[in-house]
Design a protein around this motif. Structure first.
Motif, PDB file in Angstrom:
ATOM      1  N   CYS A   3     -16.285  -0.651 -31.182  1.00  0.00           N
ATOM      2  CA  CYS A   3     -15.540  -1.757 -31.785  1.00  0.00           C
ATOM      3  C   CYS A   3     -15.145  -2.690 -30.646  1.00  0.00           C
ATOM      4  O   CYS A   3     -15.349  -2.374 -29.471  1.00  0.00           O
ATOM      5  CB  CYS A   3     -14.379  -1.283 -32.643  1.00  0.00           C
ATOM      6  SG  CYS A   3     -12.960  -0.748 -31.790  1.00  0.00           S
ATOM      7  N   PHE A   4     -14.636  -3.832 -30.968  1.00  0.00           N
ATOM      8  CA  PHE A   4     -14.409  -4.847 -29.942  1.00  0.00           C
ATOM      9  C   PHE A   4     -12.971  -4.767 -29.422  1.00  0.00           C
ATOM     10  O   PHE A   4     -12.068  -4.307 -30.105  1.00  0.00           O
ATOM     11  CB  PHE A   4     -14.719  -6.224 -30.515  1.00  0.00           C
ATOM     12  CG  PHE A   4     -16.137  -6.344 -30.988  1.00  0.00           C
ATOM     13  CD1 PHE A   4     -17.189  -6.297 -30.081  1.00  0.00           C
ATOM     14  CD2 PHE A   4     -16.436  -6.469 -32.340  1.00  0.00           C
ATOM     15  CE1 PHE A   4     -18.508  -6.383 -30.505  1.00  0.00           C
ATOM     16  CE2 PHE A   4     -17.751  -6.552 -32.783  1.00  0.00           C
ATOM     17  CZ  PHE A   4     -18.791  -6.513 -31.862  1.00  0.00           C
ATOM     18  N   THR A   5     -12.786  -5.259 -28.203  1.00  0.00           N
ATOM     19  CA  THR A   5     -11.480  -5.176 -27.554  1.00  0.00           C
ATOM     20  C   THR A   5     -11.007  -6.579 -27.212  1.00  0.00           C
ATOM     21  O   THR A   5     -11.754  -7.369 -26.625  1.00  0.00           O
ATOM     22  CB  THR A   5     -11.603  -4.350 -26.250  1.00  0.00           C
ATOM     23  OG1 THR A   5     -12.244  -3.124 -26.560  1.00  0.00           O
ATOM     24  CG2 THR A   5     -10.255  -4.067 -25.638  1.00  0.00           C
ATOM     25  N   CYS A  25     -13.276 -21.788 -37.990  1.00  0.00           N
ATOM     26  CA  CYS A  25     -12.915 -22.260 -36.650  1.00  0.00           C
ATOM     27  C   CYS A  25     -12.866 -21.058 -35.690  1.00  0.00           C
ATOM     28  O   CYS A  25     -12.154 -20.086 -35.961  1.00  0.00           O
ATOM     29  CB  CYS A  25     -11.542 -22.932 -36.725  1.00  0.00           C
ATOM     30  SG  CYS A  25     -10.799 -23.265 -35.122  1.00  0.00           S
ATOM     31  N   HIS A  26     -13.596 -21.157 -34.590  1.00  0.00           N
ATOM     32  CA  HIS A  26     -13.655 -20.037 -33.650  1.00  0.00           C
ATOM     33  C   HIS A  26     -12.307 -19.815 -32.948  1.00  0.00           C
ATOM     34  O   HIS A  26     -11.962 -18.700 -32.578  1.00  0.00           O
ATOM     35  CB  HIS A  26     -14.757 -20.278 -32.613  1.00  0.00           C
ATOM     36  CG  HIS A  26     -16.126 -20.196 -33.203  1.00  0.00           C
ATOM     37  ND1 HIS A  26     -17.277 -20.306 -32.474  1.00  0.00           N
ATOM     38  CD2 HIS A  26     -16.530 -19.994 -34.502  1.00  0.00           C
ATOM     39  CE1 HIS A  26     -18.328 -20.177 -33.270  1.00  0.00           C
ATOM     40  NE2 HIS A  26     -17.897 -20.014 -34.509  1.00  0.00           N
ATOM     41  N   ARG A  27     -11.546 -20.890 -32.800  1.00  0.00           N
ATOM     42  CA  ARG A  27     -10.214 -20.752 -32.195  1.00  0.00           C
ATOM     43  C   ARG A  27      -9.296 -19.929 -33.113  1.00  0.00           C
ATOM     44  O   ARG A  27      -8.558 -19.067 -32.667  1.00  0.00           O
ATOM     45  CB  ARG A  27      -9.626 -22.147 -31.957  1.00  0.00           C
ATOM     46  CG  ARG A  27      -8.239 -22.133 -31.322  1.00  0.00           C
ATOM     47  CD  ARG A  27      -7.763 -23.575 -31.143  1.00  0.00           C
ATOM     48  NE  ARG A  27      -6.403 -23.669 -30.718  1.00  0.00           N
ATOM     49  CZ  ARG A  27      -6.005 -23.697 -29.448  1.00  0.00           C
ATOM     50  NH1 ARG A  27      -6.875 -23.610 -28.468  1.00  0.00           N
ATOM     51  NH2 ARG A  27      -4.730 -23.801 -29.143  1.00  0.00           N
ATOM     52  N   LYS A  28      -9.363 -20.234 -34.410  1.00  0.00           N
ATOM     53  CA  LYS A  28      -8.576 -19.498 -35.399  1.00  0.00           C
ATOM     54  C   LYS A  28      -8.941 -18.006 -35.356  1.00  0.00           C
ATOM     55  O   LYS A  28      -8.069 -17.134 -35.385  1.00  0.00           O
ATOM     56  CB  LYS A  28      -8.844 -20.095 -36.794  1.00  0.00           C
ATOM     57  CG  LYS A  28      -8.005 -19.490 -37.892  1.00  0.00           C
ATOM     58  CD  LYS A  28      -8.159 -20.271 -39.185  1.00  0.00           C
ATOM     59  CE  LYS A  28      -7.222 -19.722 -40.246  1.00  0.00           C
ATOM     60  NZ  LYS A  28      -7.155 -20.542 -41.435  1.00  0.00           N
ATOM     61  N   LEU A  29     -10.234 -17.741 -35.280  1.00  0.00           N
ATOM     62  CA  LEU A  29     -10.714 -16.362 -35.193  1.00  0.00           C
ATOM     63  C   LEU A  29     -10.152 -15.675 -33.947  1.00  0.00           C
ATOM     64  O   LEU A  29      -9.685 -14.530 -34.001  1.00  0.00           O
ATOM     65  CB  LEU A  29     -12.252 -16.377 -35.158  1.00  0.00           C
ATOM     66  CG  LEU A  29     -12.942 -15.059 -34.824  1.00  0.00           C
ATOM     67  CD1 LEU A  29     -12.644 -13.994 -35.861  1.00  0.00           C
ATOM     68  CD2 LEU A  29     -14.450 -15.272 -34.719  1.00  0.00           C
ATOM     69  N   TRP A  30     -10.188 -16.367 -32.830  1.00  0.00           N
ATOM     70  CA  TRP A  30      -9.705 -15.781 -31.564  1.00  0.00           C
ATOM     71  C   TRP A  30      -8.201 -15.524 -31.639  1.00  0.00           C
ATOM     72  O   TRP A  30      -7.731 -14.445 -31.249  1.00  0.00           O
ATOM     73  CB  TRP A  30     -10.029 -16.735 -30.407  1.00  0.00           C
ATOM     74  CG  TRP A  30      -9.757 -16.156 -29.042  1.00  0.00           C
ATOM     75  CD1 TRP A  30     -10.656 -15.519 -28.231  1.00  0.00           C
ATOM     76  CD2 TRP A  30      -8.507 -16.164 -28.331  1.00  0.00           C
ATOM     77  NE1 TRP A  30     -10.045 -15.123 -27.072  1.00  0.00           N
ATOM     78  CE2 TRP A  30      -8.724 -15.507 -27.098  1.00  0.00           C
ATOM     79  CE3 TRP A  30      -7.236 -16.647 -28.600  1.00  0.00           C
ATOM     80  CZ2 TRP A  30      -7.722 -15.337 -26.147  1.00  0.00           C
ATOM     81  CZ3 TRP A  30      -6.230 -16.473 -27.660  1.00  0.00           C
ATOM     82  CH2 TRP A  30      -6.477 -15.822 -26.454  1.00  0.00           C
ATOM     83  N   LEU A  31      -7.436 -16.494 -32.142  1.00  0.00           N
ATOM     84  CA  LEU A  31      -5.971 -16.342 -32.234  1.00  0.00           C
ATOM     85  C   LEU A  31      -5.613 -15.153 -33.135  1.00  0.00           C
ATOM     86  O   LEU A  31      -4.791 -14.305 -32.774  1.00  0.00           O
ATOM     87  CB  LEU A  31      -5.330 -17.625 -32.782  1.00  0.00           C
ATOM     88  CG  LEU A  31      -5.372 -18.843 -31.857  1.00  0.00           C
ATOM     89  CD1 LEU A  31      -4.944 -20.107 -32.606  1.00  0.00           C
ATOM     90  CD2 LEU A  31      -4.489 -18.642 -30.630  1.00  0.00           C
ATOM     91  N   SER A  33      -7.491 -12.604 -33.882  1.00  0.00           N
ATOM     92  CA  SER A  33      -7.957 -11.350 -33.274  1.00  0.00           C
ATOM     93  C   SER A  33      -7.077 -10.917 -32.113  1.00  0.00           C
ATOM     94  O   SER A  33      -7.111  -9.764 -31.692  1.00  0.00           O
ATOM     95  CB  SER A  33      -9.399 -11.506 -32.783  1.00  0.00           C
ATOM     96  OG  SER A  33     -10.210 -11.917 -33.851  1.00  0.00           O
ATOM     97  N   ASN A  34      -6.318 -11.863 -31.575  1.00  0.00           N
ATOM     98  CA  ASN A  34      -5.412 -11.537 -30.474  1.00  0.00           C
ATOM     99  C   ASN A  34      -3.967 -11.374 -30.950  1.00  0.00           C
ATOM    100  O   ASN A  34      -3.026 -11.472 -30.160  1.00  0.00           O
ATOM    101  CB  ASN A  34      -5.519 -12.595 -29.372  1.00  0.00           C
ATOM    102  CG  ASN A  34      -6.708 -12.298 -28.469  1.00  0.00           C
ATOM    103  OD1 ASN A  34      -6.623 -11.478 -27.559  1.00  0.00           O
ATOM    104  ND2 ASN A  34      -7.843 -12.917 -28.767  1.00  0.00           N
ATOM    105  N   GLU A 160     -13.913 -10.744 -27.456  1.00  0.00           N
ATOM    106  CA  GLU A 160     -13.861 -10.171 -26.103  1.00  0.00           C
ATOM    107  C   GLU A 160     -13.708 -11.237 -25.015  1.00  0.00           C
ATOM    108  O   GLU A 160     -13.477 -10.904 -23.848  1.00  0.00           O
ATOM    109  CB  GLU A 160     -15.111  -9.328 -25.871  1.00  0.00           C
ATOM    110  CG  GLU A 160     -15.176  -8.198 -26.904  1.00  0.00           C
ATOM    111  CD  GLU A 160     -15.726  -6.898 -26.393  1.00  0.00           C
ATOM    112  OE1 GLU A 160     -16.748  -6.965 -25.708  1.00  0.00           O
ATOM    113  OE2 GLU A 160     -15.139  -5.835 -26.704  1.00  0.00           O
ATOM    114  N   ASN A 161     -13.807 -12.507 -25.408  1.00  0.00           N
ATOM    115  CA  ASN A 161     -13.618 -13.580 -24.421  1.00  0.00           C
ATOM    116  C   ASN A 161     -12.124 -13.731 -24.111  1.00  0.00           C
ATOM    117  O   ASN A 161     -11.327 -13.946 -25.023  1.00  0.00           O
ATOM    118  CB  ASN A 161     -14.177 -14.885 -25.019  1.00  0.00           C
ATOM    119  CG  ASN A 161     -14.196 -16.005 -24.008  1.00  0.00           C
ATOM    120  OD1 ASN A 161     -13.557 -15.910 -22.956  1.00  0.00           O
ATOM    121  ND2 ASN A 161     -14.908 -17.066 -24.328  1.00  0.00           N
ATOM    122  N   PRO A 162     -11.713 -13.631 -22.854  1.00  0.00           N
ATOM    123  CA  PRO A 162     -10.279 -13.764 -22.554  1.00  0.00           C
ATOM    124  C   PRO A 162      -9.758 -15.191 -22.764  1.00  0.00           C
ATOM    125  O   PRO A 162      -8.554 -15.398 -22.894  1.00  0.00           O
ATOM    126  CB  PRO A 162     -10.179 -13.354 -21.079  1.00  0.00           C
ATOM    127  CG  PRO A 162     -11.566 -13.400 -20.535  1.00  0.00           C
ATOM    128  CD  PRO A 162     -12.515 -13.280 -21.686  1.00  0.00           C
TER     129      PRO A 162
END
Ligand code: SF4
Length: 186
Positions: A3-5, A25-31, A33-34, A160-162
């Motif tokens: 799974c992803f970290t 939106c990829h930003r929404k996904l990243w936020l 997921s974090n 996984e992108n910081p």
């Protein structure tokens, strides 16, 4: 099982929300997921919950909410279907939106794919838009499966992108729960 970290070293399971946000939106996904989640403070989401609760009351008993999980490429995938009509093999998804959105279709295609990965074939989806008094039928093609496979890989890379992806400056931002977060100070 893989799974992803995320940036905080927390494990993130892929769900239909990730699929939906990937297409929005990829930003929404990243936020999301974090662990940055503004949805609970959003009136729009509250309204959506009410809509679901009111609609539930009118459902026949053979339609039930269903948790799904399956594995693709050693990655665990999860989903929760609003209602699954097992007799007719139809997924019902209710959307409060006043417009038909591509992300909704992909979310339902993702559910159909999870059924397929679990060995259940010939499932279809129906998206209901009570505000529009409209329904939309969703099916899954071979091309869609390829796109979903790529999508899962890309979602993993985003999680996984910081670095948080940039603000997209789109008209959809105004109705996004992260709007203030993204545009404060601009
Ligand atoms: S406000 Fe716009 S840029 Fe920010 S997360 Fe939402 S859609 Fe993406």
């Amino acid at each position: 099982m893989e799974c992803f970290t995320n940036k905080h070293n927390q494990k993130v399971n892929i769900t239909a929300t990730h699929i939906n946000y990937y297409f929005v939106c990829h930003r929404k996904l990243w936020l999301f997921s974090n662990g940055i989640n503004m949805e609970h403070t959003s009136d729009i989401v509250y309204e959506g919950k009410l809509l679901h609760e009111n609609s539930y009351e009118q459902r026949p008993q053979n339609r039930q909410e269903m948790m799904l999980s399956a594995t693709y490429n050693n990655i665990e995938l999860f989903g929760r279907v609003d209602f699954y009509d097992s007799k007719n093999k139809i997924i019902h998804e209710i959307k409060k939106s006043d417009k038909v959105e591509t992300a909704h279709q992909w979310q339902v295609k993702y559910y159909i794919w999870l059924f397929q990965l679990s060995g259940i074939q010939d499932v279809k989806g129906i998206i209901e838009y009570p505000k529009l008094r409209k329904t939309e039928t969703v099916e899954l093609s071979g091309k869609d499966i390829t796109e979903l496979q790529q999508c899962v890989t890309e979602i993993g890379k985003i999680i996984e992108n910081p670095e948080c992806p940039p603000v997209i400056h789109s008209k959809i931002c105004k109705s996004c729960s992260y709007y203030e977060f993204c545009y404060v100070g601009e």
